[in-house]
Design an enzyme around this catalytic site. Structure first.
Site, PDB file in Angstrom:
ATOM      1  N   ASN A   1     -37.889 -23.005 -10.582  1.00 20.76           N
ATOM      2  CA  ASN A   1     -36.524 -23.346 -11.460  1.00 20.76           C
ATOM      3  C   ASN A   1     -35.488 -23.473 -10.497  1.00 20.76           C
ATOM      4  O   ASN A   1     -35.284 -22.905  -9.066  1.00 20.76           O
ATOM      5  CB  ASN A   1     -36.330 -21.694 -11.937  1.00 20.76           C
ATOM      6  CG  ASN A   1     -36.974 -21.272 -13.438  1.00 20.76           C
ATOM      7  OD1 ASN A   1     -36.882 -22.163 -13.935  1.00 20.76           O
ATOM      8  ND2 ASN A   1     -36.924 -20.162 -12.837  1.00 20.76           N
TER       9      ASN A   1
ATOM     10  N   CYS B   1     -35.111 -11.226 -11.240  1.00 20.02           N
ATOM     11  CA  CYS B   1     -35.574 -11.615 -11.001  1.00 20.02           C
ATOM     12  C   CYS B   1     -36.911 -12.441  -9.598  1.00 20.02           C
ATOM     13  O   CYS B   1     -36.297 -12.417  -8.720  1.00 20.02           O
ATOM     14  CB  CYS B   1     -34.545 -12.991 -11.070  1.00 20.02           C
ATOM     15  SG  CYS B   1     -35.094 -14.534 -11.333  1.00 20.02           S
TER      16      CYS B   1
ATOM     17  N   ASN C   1     -35.130 -17.871 -22.744  1.00 20.21           N
ATOM     18  CA  ASN C   1     -34.511 -17.616 -22.257  1.00 20.21           C
ATOM     19  C   ASN C   1     -34.060 -16.120 -23.094  1.00 20.21           C
ATOM     20  O   ASN C   1     -33.811 -16.871 -24.533  1.00 20.21           O
ATOM     21  CB  ASN C   1     -33.469 -17.650 -21.390  1.00 20.21           C
ATOM     22  CG  ASN C   1     -33.690 -18.166 -20.274  1.00 20.21           C
ATOM     23  OD1 ASN C   1     -33.916 -18.538 -19.248  1.00 20.21           O
ATOM     24  ND2 ASN C   1     -33.364 -20.042 -19.856  1.00 20.21           N
TER      25      ASN C   1
ATOM     26  N   CYS D   1     -41.108 -18.362 -15.092  1.00 17.54           N
ATOM     27  CA  CYS D   1     -40.654 -16.719 -14.454  1.00 17.54           C
ATOM     28  C   CYS D   1     -41.620 -16.105 -13.817  1.00 17.54           C
ATOM     29  O   CYS D   1     -42.739 -15.662 -14.304  1.00 17.54           O
ATOM     30  CB  CYS D   1     -39.571 -15.949 -15.572  1.00 17.54           C
ATOM     31  SG  CYS D   1     -39.003 -14.307 -15.899  1.00 17.54           S
ATOM     32  N   GLY D   2     -41.414 -15.694 -12.438  1.00 19.98           N
ATOM     33  CA  GLY D   2     -41.544 -15.248 -11.618  1.00 19.98           C
ATOM     34  C   GLY D   2     -42.508 -13.914 -11.640  1.00 19.98           C
ATOM     35  O   GLY D   2     -43.229 -13.688 -12.442  1.00 19.98           O
ATOM     36  N   ASN D   3     -41.651 -13.018 -12.681  1.00 21.32           N
ATOM     37  CA  ASN D   3     -42.102 -11.495 -13.477  1.00 21.32           C
ATOM     38  C   ASN D   3     -42.135 -11.878 -14.408  1.00 21.32           C
ATOM     39  O   ASN D   3     -43.648 -10.919 -14.610  1.00 21.32           O
ATOM     40  CB  ASN D   3     -40.492 -11.059 -13.051  1.00 21.32           C
ATOM     41  CG  ASN D   3     -39.541  -9.919 -12.282  1.00 21.32           C
ATOM     42  OD1 ASN D   3     -40.649  -9.998 -11.185  1.00 21.32           O
ATOM     43  ND2 ASN D   3     -38.986 -10.251 -11.816  1.00 21.32           N
TER      44      ASN D   3
ATOM     45  N   ARG E   1     -29.581 -17.450 -15.636  1.00 21.87           N
ATOM     46  CA  ARG E   1     -28.902 -18.858 -16.606  1.00 21.87           C
ATOM     47  C   ARG E   1     -29.521 -18.210 -18.512  1.00 21.87           C
ATOM     48  O   ARG E   1     -30.699 -18.436 -18.322  1.00 21.87           O
ATOM     49  CB  ARG E   1     -29.362 -20.286 -16.968  1.00 21.87           C
ATOM     50  CG  ARG E   1     -30.998 -20.544 -16.130  1.00 21.87           C
ATOM     51  CD  ARG E   1     -30.605 -21.658 -15.405  1.00 21.87           C
ATOM     52  NE  ARG E   1     -32.337 -22.307 -15.496  1.00 21.87           N
ATOM     53  CZ  ARG E   1     -33.182 -23.099 -15.470  1.00 21.87           C
ATOM     54  NH1 ARG E   1     -32.630 -24.421 -15.934  1.00 21.87           N
ATOM     55  NH2 ARG E   1     -34.553 -23.442 -15.320  1.00 21.87           N
TER      56      ARG E   1
END
Length: 294
Positions: free
Chosen positions: A165, A231, A79, A88-90, A223
């Site tokens: 997540n 997201c 992060n 992370c999907g993207n 977060r």
């Protein structure tokens, strides 16, 4: 002591990342260094950092290789504040695009690319208009959460969705309420979650369903990163929550509009249970070098 690092900057629907190729896992970035690189005033600027490491060169990759020996690359995602995230999907779409552009991956048309992550191996398919990732199975939490946010007059219930997540999805009354939110401060979740959660606020389009596809709008506070323009796992979680609320007859194909663009989500059956896929664009904006201090 400083070191020079080669990097690329990429994004998927405005969710942006610093990407670093470190095949042999020789680069040990501290949380403070990651936060510095992601700082939009003093660093490159991004919602997160992704390090491309061969799975055999990172301890977390061992489990992934046991699950799928062809998962050569591990997506080490951090992060913006330097904290570690599961997936992370993207980011995973941008990650694969980065590997291809760097010549580290040479897929043929129709190849499924297994990528190792902290939440397991995820399969990515490169297409003509972007990438599709199988996010795997999901789970609905047993109890709702109560969510408070700035400029939201009354606390609202949120559905807890575990999808790579943790997510808490909140339905709002209308577009004005969505647009009026102040997400510069993290929403308050009650009861809280040990590792925190991404919070998605959603409203339906009018009509909700057009030509068999359900359509919603979303904003998100991630977060460790704050409000982001998109997201990927959050978009999928929002679609799953809305389908749950809509009940029987709700479609399995969803279009999610986020401030940074548009994503597509599809739910489909597999032998191990229902999976969720996410489709959208990925782009490398520029590459360069940066001096990184201790």
């Amino acid at each position: 002591m400083t070191q020079t690092i080669n990097f690329s900057k990429g994004h998927g629907t405005g969710n942006d990342f610093v990407l670093i190729a470190d095949p042999e896992g020789s680069l040990d970035l501290s949380p403070a260094q990651v936060a510095r690189l992601c700082d939009r005033r003093f660093g490159v600027g991004a919602d997160g950092l992704i390090r491309a490491v061969r799975s055999r060169a990172i301890p977390e990759g061992s489990a992934a290789l046991a699950e799928e020996p062809e998962a050569e690359w591990f997506m080490d995602y951090r992060n913006a504040d330097g904290s570690v995230a599961e997936m992370c999907g993207n980011g995973i779409r941008v990650f694969v695009h980065f590997l291809i552009e760097q010549g580290l991956l040479v897929p043929t048309r129709g190849d499924t690319i297994p990528v190792a992550t902290r939440s397991g191996v995820r399969d990515v398919l490169a297409g003509a208009a972007g990438y599709t990732v199988d996010l795997g199975r999901w789970a609905l939490g047993r109890e709702e959460r109560l969510v408070r946010a700035r400029q939201l007059a009354v606390a609202r219930p949120g559905a807890l969705i575990q999808l790579a997540n943790p997510h808490v999805v909140v339905a709002l009354a209308d577009a004005a309420e969505l647009d009026g939110l102040d997400l510069s401060v993290a929403p308050d979740i009650e009861p809280g979650l040990t590792d925190g959660a991404n919070v998605e606020f959603v409203v339906p389009e009018e009509p909700l369903i057009a030509e068999g596809v359900a359509r919603i709008r979303m904003r998100v506070h991630e977060r460790g990163s704050g409000e982001t323009l998109s997201c990927g796992t959050g978009a999928a979680a929002a679609a799953l929550a809305f389908r749950h609320w809509a009940g029987r007859g709700a479609p399995n194909s969803w279009r999610i509009d986020v401030p940074g663009g548009r994503l597509s989500v599809r739910m489909f059956p597999t032998e191990e249970g229902e999976h969720v896929s996410l489709s959208g664009p990925a782009e490398i904006v520029f590459s360069g070098t940066v001096e990184l201090g201790a």
